[in-house]
Design a protein around this motif. Structure first.
Motif, mmCIF file in Angstrom:
data_model
loop_
_atom_site.group_PDB
_atom_site.id
_atom_site.type_symbol
_atom_site.label_atom_id
_atom_site.label_comp_id
_atom_site.label_asym_id
_atom_site.label_seq_id
_atom_site.Cartn_x
_atom_site.Cartn_y
_atom_site.Cartn_z
ATOM 1 N N UNK A 10 10.300 -4.373 -29.085
ATOM 2 C CA UNK A 10 10.404 -2.991 -28.581
ATOM 3 C C UNK A 10 11.204 -2.961 -27.292
ATOM 4 N N UNK A 11 10.984 -3.948 -26.424
ATOM 5 C CA UNK A 11 11.664 -3.948 -25.126
ATOM 6 C C UNK A 11 13.164 -4.165 -25.269
ATOM 7 N N UNK A 12 13.595 -4.858 -26.317
ATOM 8 C CA UNK A 12 15.023 -5.115 -26.518
ATOM 9 C C UNK A 12 15.808 -3.812 -26.579
ATOM 10 N N UNK A 13 15.202 -2.763 -27.105
ATOM 11 C CA UNK A 13 15.907 -1.490 -27.253
ATOM 12 C C UNK A 13 16.255 -0.862 -25.908
ATOM 13 N N UNK A 14 15.595 -1.273 -24.832
ATOM 14 C CA UNK A 14 15.941 -0.742 -23.516
ATOM 15 C C UNK A 14 17.264 -1.302 -22.999
ATOM 16 N N UNK A 15 17.767 -2.337 -23.644
ATOM 17 C CA UNK A 15 19.063 -2.882 -23.267
ATOM 18 C C UNK A 15 20.216 -2.206 -24.000
ATOM 19 N N UNK A 16 19.905 -1.390 -24.994
ATOM 20 C CA UNK A 16 20.949 -0.728 -25.770
ATOM 21 C C UNK A 16 21.426 0.529 -25.054
ATOM 22 N N UNK A 17 22.724 0.830 -25.144
ATOM 23 C CA UNK A 17 23.222 2.070 -24.516
ATOM 24 C C UNK A 17 22.678 3.293 -25.235
ATOM 25 N N UNK A 22 4.451 -9.339 -41.345
ATOM 26 C CA UNK A 22 5.815 -8.790 -41.410
ATOM 27 C C UNK A 22 5.817 -7.316 -41.043
ATOM 28 N N UNK A 23 4.790 -6.601 -41.468
ATOM 29 C CA UNK A 23 4.695 -5.181 -41.145
ATOM 30 C C UNK A 23 4.604 -4.929 -39.655
ATOM 31 N N UNK A 24 3.914 -5.813 -38.925
ATOM 32 C CA UNK A 24 3.828 -5.652 -37.475
ATOM 33 C C UNK A 24 5.206 -5.719 -36.838
ATOM 34 N N UNK A 25 6.054 -6.606 -37.322
ATOM 35 C CA UNK A 25 7.408 -6.741 -36.781
ATOM 36 C C UNK A 25 8.277 -5.547 -37.169
ATOM 37 N N UNK A 26 8.171 -5.126 -38.427
ATOM 38 C CA UNK A 26 8.988 -4.007 -38.902
ATOM 39 C C UNK A 26 8.621 -2.720 -38.176
ATOM 40 N N UNK A 27 7.329 -2.463 -38.003
ATOM 41 C CA UNK A 27 6.913 -1.229 -37.331
ATOM 42 C C UNK A 27 7.273 -1.259 -35.842
ATOM 43 N N UNK A 28 7.352 -2.455 -35.256
ATOM 44 C CA UNK A 28 7.826 -2.554 -33.874
ATOM 45 C C UNK A 28 9.287 -2.123 -33.786
ATOM 46 N N UNK A 29 10.088 -2.517 -34.770
ATOM 47 C CA UNK A 29 11.487 -2.091 -34.806
ATOM 48 C C UNK A 29 11.574 -0.576 -34.972
ATOM 49 N N UNK A 30 10.751 -0.035 -35.862
ATOM 50 C CA UNK A 30 10.756 1.421 -36.085
ATOM 51 C C UNK A 30 10.389 2.160 -34.802
ATOM 52 N N UNK A 31 9.341 1.699 -34.103
ATOM 53 C CA UNK A 31 8.963 2.342 -32.846
ATOM 54 C C UNK A 31 10.074 2.199 -31.815
ATOM 55 N N UNK A 32 10.715 1.027 -31.766
ATOM 56 C CA UNK A 32 11.825 0.838 -30.833
ATOM 57 C C UNK A 32 12.948 1.828 -31.085
ATOM 58 N N UNK A 33 13.274 2.077 -32.362
ATOM 59 C CA UNK A 33 14.319 3.051 -32.706
ATOM 60 C C UNK A 33 13.895 4.458 -32.290
#
Length: 459
Positions: A135-142, A378-389
């Motif tokens: 989730x935190x990785x998304x804070x580095x995206x423009x 796997x769902x925990x990782x996928x839903x983290x990506x969804x929340x990050x988006x």
């Protein structure tokens, strides 16, 4: 002062940069110390205050390997080394709430309350650590460039007013209008009546949280930021009305949370990390102190237990159950057309029946427990990506908008992520509506940067 200029476009003030780095480094140290103190108080409250009185509610202690407690401690504290010490994007407050109310309890409460082998728990905790970092990785995206309508504040106010009127008219026509503070005993009577009414008026299950989590807090935040006391008063009265017809204590607490968020935004959110970490220390510490002074354990149970410990404990139950039995694959909801639901009871009632012996208990859990129940690790990782988006989109929409309003809008409905699934928080509890309202919100003529040091003109 050492300052260098390049092509007359910008300057690099090394003295100021050095001072800022030093200040942030000092702040980071106190943030980490605050998290360690919070952990210590949380463990003490669970083992010494709550477990002796509420073991029948699942607040039990199972012995684990000593070395695993070191692992749990290190991975609980480690995110405090990257948690934002000041607000750069409005969703970072939500990220802090996830850390304090969900991430840390999943590590420590599950460690004590679930009888599982360390070899099994380490998979849960390791996956949680990775997903929280994702989730935190998304804070580095423009920021995204999203086309949007150009409304004036009058037009925006009309849109919000029409939505509020439609929702309120439906709720009042269903429940009537009454405005009163409920006693402790009246709360459960009102909730029973609410449950019966919702059985025949299912749309109210959306209208009520949209008003309580989104519309009324938006009016309160606009009343504060635009200096319109009338809007703030209408928002507060609206919350009292929702409390009168539902008995949800979270609605009353939302007013206190509103002011807590305002405090966290002091000086443009420069001290977000410090205020959040040590504010939580104060909450847990005062609850423990109150139990000593009054000799009433109900105080820490209602504050620390219900808010922090129970969601972590329920995550352990979900992990334990769905590690042994079939995952759901969202067959009880949006993907029901792909497969049949494999159980006789809904997930929350099934967990209540298995671990508490009562199927009437709705053991709703957070996004990570729900994602594991549906798709496993796997769902925990996928839903983290969804929340990050989702947070990335919201932060992009909030750019050049009123920053304080953006934080307040997202902060209140986002608290539900600690005890409900992501899709439920989006649809039922109003995060999707918050994104829509942010999409429509007009830009500010002047917008303060998160540091609170300068004001920049925006189009």
């Amino acid at each position: 002062m050492t300052k260098f200029y390049y092509n007359n476009f910008f300057s690099v003030d090394f003295s100021r940069a050095k001072t800022e780095i030093k200040r942030i480094g000092t702040t980071r140290i106190f943030v980490v110390i605050g998290i360690i103190v919070y952990l210590s108080l949380l463990i003490y409250s669970y083992k010494e205050v709550l477990s002796p009185e509420y073991s029948y509610r699942g607040y039990v202690i199972y012995d684990k390997k000593y070395y695993y407690s070191i692992f749990v401690f290190l991975f609980s504290v480690f995110p405090s080394l990257w948690m934002p010490v000041k607000i750069n994007r409005p969703s970072q407050l939500l990220y802090w709430l996830l850390y304090i109310l969900t991430y840390i309890p999943i590590f420590w409460v599950v460690y004590y309350s679930v009888e599982m082998k360390v070899s099994s728990l380490i998979w849960l905790h390791s996956t949680l650590f990775i997903s929280f970092g994702i989730i935190y990785i998304f804070y580095y995206l423009p920021h995204l460039s999203i086309p949007r309508p150009h409304l004036t504040w009058n037009q925006y106010g009309l849109c919000v007013g029409l939505i509020a009127f439609a929702l309120l008219a439906y709720v009042v026509s269903t429940f009537g209008f009454r405005l009163r503070l409920l006693s402790f005993y009246e709360v459960y009577t009102v909730r029973s009546e609410l449950k019966q009414t919702l059985a025949s008026a299912s749309l109210a299950a959306y209208a009520i949280p949209w008003l309580g989590n989104v519309i009324h807090p938006l009016l309160m935040s606009l009343g504060i930021t635009k200096r319109r006391p009338f809007l703030f008063i209408v928002g507060v009265i609206g919350q009292l009305y929702i409390y009168s017809i539902t008995g949800y204590k979270s609605i009353i607490l939302s007013i206190a949370l509103f002011f807590a968020i305002l405090i966290a935004l002091w000086r443009g959110g420069r001290y977000l990390g410090l205020l959040t970490a040590w504010g939580t220390v104060g909450l847990v510490g005062m609850a423990i102190l109150a139990s000593f002074v009054t000799n009433i354990s109900l105080i820490p149970y209602l504050s620390v237990g219900r808010l922090i410990i129970t969601p972590g404990m329920l995550t352990g139950y979900y992990y334990d159950f769905f590690s042994q039995y079939n995952n759901i694959y969202m067959s009880d909801g949006v993907l029901s057309f792909l497969s049949d639901y494999p159980y006789d009871l809904p997930p929350d009632q099934m967990i209540g029946a298995v671990y508490r012996g009562d199927a009437s208990i709705h053991a709703n859990a957070n996004m990570w427990a729900d994602s594991f129940a549906n798709f496993g690790l796997t769902g925990m990782l996928v839903f983290a990506v969804i929340l990050g988006v989702i947070l990335w989109v919201f932060d992009s929409l909030a750019r050049n908008r009123n920053r304080k309003v953006a934080v307040l809008m997202l902060g209140l409905p986002a608290i539900n992520l600690s005890n409900t699934a992501l899709e439920t928080s989006m649809l039922t509890h109003g995060i999707a509506l918050v994104i829509i309202l942010m999409y429509l919100m007009p830009p500010e003529s002047t917008t303060r940067r998160w540091s609170g040091e300068r004001v920049e003109e925006t189009a």
